[in-house]
Design an enzyme around this catalytic site. Sequence first.
Site, PDB file in Angstrom:
ATOM      1  N   LYS A  73      58.991  87.552  66.167  1.00  8.82           N
ATOM      2  CA  LYS A  73      59.177  88.934  66.626  1.00  8.82           C
ATOM      3  C   LYS A  73      58.675  89.908  65.556  1.00  8.82           C
ATOM      4  O   LYS A  73      58.371  89.510  64.426  1.00  8.82           O
ATOM      5  CB  LYS A  73      60.650  89.186  66.936  1.00  8.82           C
ATOM      6  CG  LYS A  73      61.573  89.034  65.738  1.00  8.82           C
ATOM      7  CD  LYS A  73      63.026  89.188  66.114  1.00  8.82           C
ATOM      8  CE  LYS A  73      63.919  89.033  64.881  1.00  8.82           C
ATOM      9  NZ  LYS A  73      65.339  89.232  65.198  1.00  8.82           N
ATOM     10  N   TYR A 128      54.431 113.880  41.929  1.00  8.37           N
ATOM     11  CA  TYR A 128      55.201 114.949  42.559  1.00  8.37           C
ATOM     12  C   TYR A 128      56.555 115.129  41.885  1.00  8.37           C
ATOM     13  O   TYR A 128      57.266 114.158  41.612  1.00  8.37           O
ATOM     14  CB  TYR A 128      55.429 114.637  44.036  1.00  8.37           C
ATOM     15  CG  TYR A 128      54.198 114.791  44.885  1.00  8.37           C
ATOM     16  CD1 TYR A 128      53.571 116.026  45.029  1.00  8.37           C
ATOM     17  CD2 TYR A 128      53.660 113.701  45.554  1.00  8.37           C
ATOM     18  CE1 TYR A 128      52.442 116.168  45.814  1.00  8.37           C
ATOM     19  CE2 TYR A 128      52.529 113.826  46.348  1.00  8.37           C
ATOM     20  CZ  TYR A 128      51.920 115.067  46.472  1.00  8.37           C
ATOM     21  OH  TYR A 128      50.803 115.204  47.248  1.00  8.37           O
TER      22      TYR A 128
END
Length: 358
Positions: free
Chosen positions: A35, A255
């Site tokens: 899955k 940042y």
Amino acid sequence: MKPFPRAEISSSALQNNLAVLRQQASSSQVMAVVKANGYGHGLLNVAKCLNNADGFGLARLEEALELRAGSVKARLLLLEGFFRSTDLPLLVEHDIDTVVHHESQIEMLEQATLSKPVTVWLKVDSGMHRLGVTPEQFSAVYARLTACKNVAKPIHLMTHFACADEPDNHYTQVQMQTFNQLTADLPGFRTLANSAGALYWPKSQGDWIRPGIAMYGVSPVTGDCGANHGLIPAMNLVSRLIAVREHKANQPVGYGCYWTAKQDTRLGVVAIGYGDGYPRNAPEGTPVWINGRRVPIVGRVSMDMLTVDLGHDATDQVGDDVLLWGQALPVEEVAEHIGTIAYELVTKLTPRVAVCLA
């Protein structure tokens, strides 16, 4: 020219892991759980590499149909079952097994007009309390499915463990006892064991095991590593250095100026970021692997890049490969630094990451 970032998938590692799990559960058939795009490894890639698995477990009908379209002939099981009555003819047409866990599914089976019966695995809620019929409901539900003309006989039986990845937790024994008492003397296959069950709870192995994360070389247990069980990581997540910069002491990077160098050093900029699925919350010190050694991430992970401290005397060059996780740097270790689980890391890679069979 190789793309980057890329997830290199090793077919030999997948085959090794299947062999290890067969040895762990020598009396059981193996339903490899593929899955979530084969846990990020590529659904069809994994199924083709594991063409000697006895079956495959999936979460969505669309995944099963993709495997059938790719000429995968093995048993397929929808682990969450079907969602709509219109799914049922597709299960028949493509020979797909389904879990049944809720009365609404039984009603759809009873009301359907099908060309042949559907193979059903009845899910028992033995203690996880997420999906499945309760012990109090079990006898009535089993009788109802037995009477349904659209259900193939025998009905198979399954449950799912809540705490099997905690080897010292007695709750798994409680769940096993509940399931075994309910299903004693009934026909059909039984499946209880996920990866942790297969590796740590041999009495849970039953007719089928359903390994997921272990199939990809990763341990399901926090603090453990797949290599401790003979498993090999099937994914190497690789990018490269796109810049190497001299960096002065007391200069920040990235940042928010989140990190400041304590001494002169060299920084490397790696072409991968949260836009590729690498976690933005990876803290300072999270390792990557460059030229045979671990080096730490510094500063904030940005959308397309992250920065690493190569060290003052580093000789790394632009174009050098960078391993974010894989055989030299276990994904379990990276996940522990970030405060998550390996399952999340491998399944959250975005389509910008090329998935390639190595």
